[in-house]
Structure formats: C-alpha cells, structure tokens
Design a protein around this motif. Sequence first.
Motif, short mmCIF file in Angstrom:
data_model
loop_
_atom_site.label_atom_id
_atom_site.label_comp_id
_atom_site.label_asym_id
_atom_site.label_seq_id
_atom_site.Cartn_x
_atom_site.Cartn_y
_atom_site.Cartn_z
N ARG A 109 -53.22 49.35 -28.80
CA ARG A 109 -52.41 48.29 -28.20
C ARG A 109 -52.09 47.25 -29.26
O ARG A 109 -52.94 46.95 -30.11
CB ARG A 109 -53.23 47.55 -27.13
CG ARG A 109 -53.22 48.20 -25.80
CD ARG A 109 -54.22 47.51 -24.87
NE ARG A 109 -54.43 48.37 -23.73
CZ ARG A 109 -53.65 48.36 -22.65
NH1 ARG A 109 -52.65 47.51 -22.55
NH2 ARG A 109 -53.89 49.19 -21.66
N GLY A 148 -44.24 55.30 -28.67
CA GLY A 148 -44.66 53.91 -28.82
C GLY A 148 -43.67 52.98 -29.52
O GLY A 148 -43.88 51.77 -29.53
N THR A 151 -42.53 50.18 -27.43
CA THR A 151 -43.48 49.08 -27.31
C THR A 151 -43.39 48.15 -28.51
O THR A 151 -43.46 46.92 -28.36
CB THR A 151 -44.91 49.65 -27.13
OG1 THR A 151 -44.90 50.44 -25.95
CG2 THR A 151 -45.94 48.55 -27.00
N ASN A 201 -44.58 55.57 -15.48
CA ASN A 201 -45.93 56.13 -15.32
C ASN A 201 -45.92 57.44 -14.55
O ASN A 201 -46.80 58.27 -14.73
CB ASN A 201 -46.84 55.13 -14.60
CG ASN A 201 -47.42 54.11 -15.56
OD1 ASN A 201 -47.79 54.46 -16.69
ND2 ASN A 201 -47.48 52.87 -15.14
N HIS A 208 -41.49 54.04 -22.73
CA HIS A 208 -42.94 54.05 -22.86
C HIS A 208 -43.52 53.07 -21.82
O HIS A 208 -43.11 51.90 -21.80
CB HIS A 208 -43.28 53.59 -24.28
CG HIS A 208 -44.67 53.88 -24.71
ND1 HIS A 208 -45.47 52.94 -25.31
CD2 HIS A 208 -45.41 55.00 -24.65
CE1 HIS A 208 -46.65 53.48 -25.61
NE2 HIS A 208 -46.63 54.74 -25.21
N ARG A 210 -46.11 51.30 -21.58
CA ARG A 210 -46.65 50.04 -22.12
C ARG A 210 -45.54 49.07 -22.53
O ARG A 210 -45.72 47.86 -22.49
CB ARG A 210 -47.57 50.35 -23.29
CG ARG A 210 -48.75 49.41 -23.36
CD ARG A 210 -49.75 49.88 -24.38
NE ARG A 210 -50.87 50.60 -23.79
CZ ARG A 210 -51.78 51.23 -24.53
NH1 ARG A 210 -51.69 51.25 -25.84
NH2 ARG A 210 -52.79 51.85 -23.95
N GLU A 213 -44.60 47.34 -19.36
CA GLU A 213 -45.67 46.41 -19.03
C GLU A 213 -45.52 45.12 -19.85
O GLU A 213 -45.59 44.01 -19.31
CB GLU A 213 -46.97 47.12 -19.41
CG GLU A 213 -48.23 46.69 -18.75
CD GLU A 213 -49.36 47.60 -19.26
OE1 GLU A 213 -49.33 48.83 -19.00
OE2 GLU A 213 -50.25 47.08 -19.95
N ASN A 214 -45.32 45.27 -21.15
CA ASN A 214 -45.17 44.10 -22.01
C ASN A 214 -43.89 43.33 -21.72
O ASN A 214 -43.87 42.10 -21.78
CB ASN A 214 -45.17 44.51 -23.49
CG ASN A 214 -46.53 45.00 -23.95
OD1 ASN A 214 -47.53 44.82 -23.26
ND2 ASN A 214 -46.58 45.63 -25.10
#
Length: 407
Positions: A109, A148, A151, A201, A208, A210, A213-214
């Motif tokens: 992360r 990634g 992200t 998800n 991605h 994540r 989410e960010n």
Amino acid sequence: MVQKYGGTSVGSVERIEAVADRVARARREGHEVAVVVSAMGHTTDELLALAKAITAEPDARELDALLSTGEQVSAALVAMALQRRGIAAQSFTGWQAGIETEPVHGAARVMEIHAEALEQALQAGTVPVITGFQGIAGGSITTLGRGGSDTTAVAVAAVLKADVCEIYTDVSGVFTTDPRVVKTARKLEHVSYDEMLELANLGAQVLHPRAVENAKQFGVPLVVRSSFSEEEGTWVTETAQGFEQRHVVTGIAFEREVSRIALIGVAVRRHGLAAVFGTLAKNSVNVDVIVQSVVDEAEVDVSFTVKDVDADKALRIVRELRTDLGYTDLVSETGLAKVSIVGAGMISNPGVAAKMFQVLADNDIPVKMVSTSEIKVSCIIPASELDRSVSELHAAFLESAVASVES
Ligand code: ASP
Ligand code: MG
C-alpha cells in the motif's frame, strides 16, 4: 490533471507517440499535467515468466526489483517523446517521485508521497512522467499488486491536489457489464465510488480496487476513457447521475473459477468458525462468500468460496484441522462462478434480490450461495451457466427504459 496510461496505451512506439500527442494537447489547452504510465503491453507478464523460468518461488524483493523495470522503460520513452515535441519532461521512478509504501512485496500500500520533486518539476513547467505500480520501502523497491498503476495515479492526483485523474485504457469506459459477454452492454456516463468499488472487487477489471478506495477517500474525481478515441469516458465520483440514477442496478460483474468448500457438522463449542477462517487467513487464502447454517445447538454447517487456484490449499488446511474442528463431513465443488448485480439504488428499493432470484429461477439456473451488501447481491452459480445468467440479468435490470423492481 493526472493522466494515467495503461499497458496497451503505451504498447508500441506508435502508441507512445499518440500518448505524447495527447499530453501535448492538454498542455496547449492550459492544463498542468503529470503523467503516470504502466509497462508496455504484456511486459509485466513476460518479466514474471522470466523469473519463473529461473525459480518456481522467486524471492519477493527480487521479483519486485524485476517487475518494476517495465514501467521505467515506458516512462523514459514517453518523456523522450514529449521532449521531441519541445515539451520539457522528466521521468520519475517510484523512489524519485517520493512514493513510500509499506514494507511489503507484491501488493504494498502507498503510505505517503513526498511530493517535493514532483512539485518542483511542475513549477518549472516540466511534465513529470512517473512509473506506475512501484514505490520504495526502507531501501527496497516495492510493487503495488497487478493493475497497481491506477493506484499510483490516484495517489499522485491526491497529493498534487489534481482536479481530475484520467485513466486511459483500451476500452471507452465502464460498461453495464462486459461487452464481450453481453453485446447490448452500454457505457455508463457516471458511476459512484461505492458502486465502482463493488464492481472492481466483484471482478470488473477496468480499475484497480485500491485506486477506487483511495479516490473515494481523497475525493479525487476519476474518468475512465480510451486512449484510442476521443469518446467521452465514464466519470467515477461521489454520486451517480443521469441514466444511472433511474436504474436500480448500475452494473453486473462476474468472476469465473470459483470453488466451494462445505464443512458439515462443525462443533460449535470448539469455536469452529474462528479456527477455520483464522487458519485460512494466516495461510493467505482469501475467502469470499461465507454461509453458515445452524443445525442444532451443538452443530453448524459452514460453506465458503475461494478462487480455484486456492482450493487445494484450503482443502489441505481444513483437512488438517478435522480433529480440532470436529466436523463430520467435507464437501468440495469446483466449476462455479459468481454473478453480482450492483447499484446504489438498491438501498431504497426493496425486492431487488427477489427479482434476481426470479430471473435465475425462470432460466433454471441453480443458486448455490448468496451474499449481499447494501448495494450488491451476489449469487454463486455453476460456471457453465454464467454467460447466460449475465445476459438474462442484464436484460431484466438494464435494458428496460425505466427502473422497475417488478418483473
Ligand atoms: N504493469 C503492472 C501490471 O501489469 C501494473 C499496471 O499495469 O497497472 O500489473
Ligand atoms: Mg489496469
């Protein structure tokens, strides 16, 4: 703005030239631009194959050192292509961009971005071209997990307080479902962070999880669009608008290669559930849907799903725990799939799950397990029925003019 270009968007010299043209245009329009790039085409897969040719279990640190090289190639080439157009540009690796991650290899992360170098470049009128997918932790290169680079782009957009983070890919946006499965799938204009998070998800590959989410956490507006056309993309923001608001279901996601494991007659007094799932977690087996049913005061039946690739490992673990758990029977099944309907409108519309079950029942598709959240319903079904169920659900929920729960 931050513009992120995925693997196909930088997959060849021609594509890199097209990326440089697009960045140049944004600059002409007066935008300050930071660029984030993925590795060219299938580079990451090829690097992974090289490592596997040397050893079946490559050291995690060295694997990250290897995989991170793909993005360095594209960052340097994009910087060169910009310079040739008379635009000041400079490539940045993860550590040069100050991207600090947790000290984990393979799926780290982002903890913090020390953005001074990026800010200085921007102030000097230079376009920073940043490698996606990588960071640094205690002197070692880390990577953020497959996919990634999205992200990285969101994290960079958050720290630079960008107005928008554009995710350029080879499809024109986020679709109601995979157009390869349902021809009538259509591109969404808007989708909310929460819906996108569920869709990502639940198997939609376009972003991605994540990154979403960010983006939600830092309020970064995202737009997913194609680098191969001028088409408007899909906005991912706090709330959906327009067409999407009128439909209870926004999208249908699915995942193949699901296995189910059922433990019959687990002894309640031995804290069976905690032992099973604790041990699976310790062994990095990701469990998805869990269903427990009470047989009587002393016993429960527990079934759960894992990805096919983890099924053998999960079975071995529960077999080893047999005496501890005191279950009477073990059943496992592969060849399953998960189909999910997602939509923020479900919160205020009862009967959505009922309609989903009705559609599946009308088509003789057996439902093996169900899991729900406020904005999604997932069913585990036989993999052989997946394409058909996605089409039928799409027709029922997304092809009528007005949202309706009654069929
Ligand atoms: N190149 C990495 C991958 O293939 C990261 C990315 O493209 O987002 O997974
Ligand atoms: Mg991707």
